[in-house]
Scaffold this active site. Structure first.
Site, short mmCIF file in Angstrom:
data_model
loop_
_atom_site.label_atom_id
_atom_site.label_comp_id
_atom_site.label_asym_id
_atom_site.label_seq_id
_atom_site.Cartn_x
_atom_site.Cartn_y
_atom_site.Cartn_z
CB CYS A 5 -0.87 0.15 1.17
SG CYS A 5 -2.44 -1.05 0.94
CG HIS A 95 2.29 -10.34 -3.90
ND1 HIS A 95 2.07 -10.17 -2.76
CD2 HIS A 95 3.51 -10.97 -4.29
CE1 HIS A 95 2.94 -11.10 -1.97
NE2 HIS A 95 3.64 -11.51 -2.80
CG HIS A 97 5.82 -13.52 -7.38
ND1 HIS A 97 7.04 -12.96 -6.76
CD2 HIS A 97 5.04 -13.92 -6.42
CE1 HIS A 97 7.02 -13.11 -5.38
NE2 HIS A 97 5.83 -13.56 -5.07
P1 5GP Z 1 5.99 -13.26 -1.16
O1 5GP Z 1 7.15 -13.90 -0.82
O2 5GP Z 1 5.13 -12.64 -0.25
O3 5GP Z 1 5.18 -13.97 -2.32
O4 5GP Z 1 6.53 -11.96 -2.15
C1 5GP Z 1 7.06 -10.88 -1.71
C2 5GP Z 1 7.81 -10.33 -2.76
O5 5GP Z 1 8.20 -8.85 -2.57
C3 5GP Z 1 9.40 -10.75 -2.70
O6 5GP Z 1 9.77 -11.43 -4.04
C4 5GP Z 1 10.35 -9.38 -2.53
O7 5GP Z 1 11.36 -9.72 -2.95
C5 5GP Z 1 9.41 -8.54 -2.91
N1 5GP Z 1 9.86 -7.16 -2.10
C6 5GP Z 1 9.84 -7.10 -0.68
N2 5GP Z 1 10.11 -5.66 -0.50
C7 5GP Z 1 9.90 -5.08 -1.67
C8 5GP Z 1 10.19 -3.78 -1.78
O8 5GP Z 1 10.32 -2.88 -1.05
N3 5GP Z 1 10.07 -3.53 -3.10
C9 5GP Z 1 9.96 -4.24 -4.33
N4 5GP Z 1 10.11 -3.68 -5.41
N5 5GP Z 1 9.92 -5.59 -4.05
C10 5GP Z 1 9.71 -5.85 -2.57
ZN ZN Z 2 -1.81 -3.24 1.19
#
Ligand code: 5GP
Ligand code: ZN
Length: 118
Positions: A5, A95, A97
């Site tokens: 957010c 999110h 990927h």
């Molecule tokens: P999850 O593990 O929740 O599926 O993926 C979270 C993703 O967010 C990870 O791939 C991580 O590298 C990315 N991420 C975490 N913090 C940030 C940030 O501050 N900026 C960006 N661009 N990506 C982030």
């Molecule tokens: Zn949020």
């Protein structure tokens, strides 16, 4: 307010790739493939568990437009959403990927032997 957010409202900077009224696509800070984009709804939704069909329907053309812009639509790519602890979700804002740009590996999803579960 959650991390994504804050990215949506500009409090935390991001490398944006595509945006419309409902979604934002930006480059993952720790890319796991040559192309690694995160697609997020602008409205806070915790995970896939909570998203409605209308939002999912509008995510489809957005991601299709994104992969064409990135020129990975023909070479191929992967769309993943992690959900909860076992799914490996670190950021509790839905999110997707979008991974591509080279041949992606498949497998090694669990430390336990999957054959032991059958
Ligand atoms: P999850 O593990 O929740 O599926 O993926 C979270 C993703 O967010 C990870 O791939 C991580 O590298 C990315 N991420 C975490 N913090 C940030 C940030 O501050 N900026 C960006 N661009 N990506 C982030
Ligand atoms: Zn949020």
């Amino acid at each position: 307010m959650c991390l994504f957010c804050k990215i949506i409202n500009g409090e935390i900077p991001s490398n944006k790739e595509l945006e419309d009224d409902n979604f934002l696509a930006f480059h993952d800070i720790n890319p796991k493939a040559p192309v690694h984009i995160l697609v997020i709804p602008k409205k806070h939704i915790e995970s896939f568990n909570d998203v409605n069909a209308k939002t999912m329907a509008s995510a489809t053309p957005f991601i299709q437009k994104l992969v064409k812009k990135l020129n990975i639509d023909k070479s191929g790519y992967r769309v993943i959403t992690n959900i909860g602890d076992n799914g490996g979700q670190e950021v509790k804002h839905l999110h997707f990927h979008v991974l591509g740009g080279s041949k992606l590996k498949w497998g090694h999803f669990t430390d336990s032997d999957p054959k032991g579960s059958f």
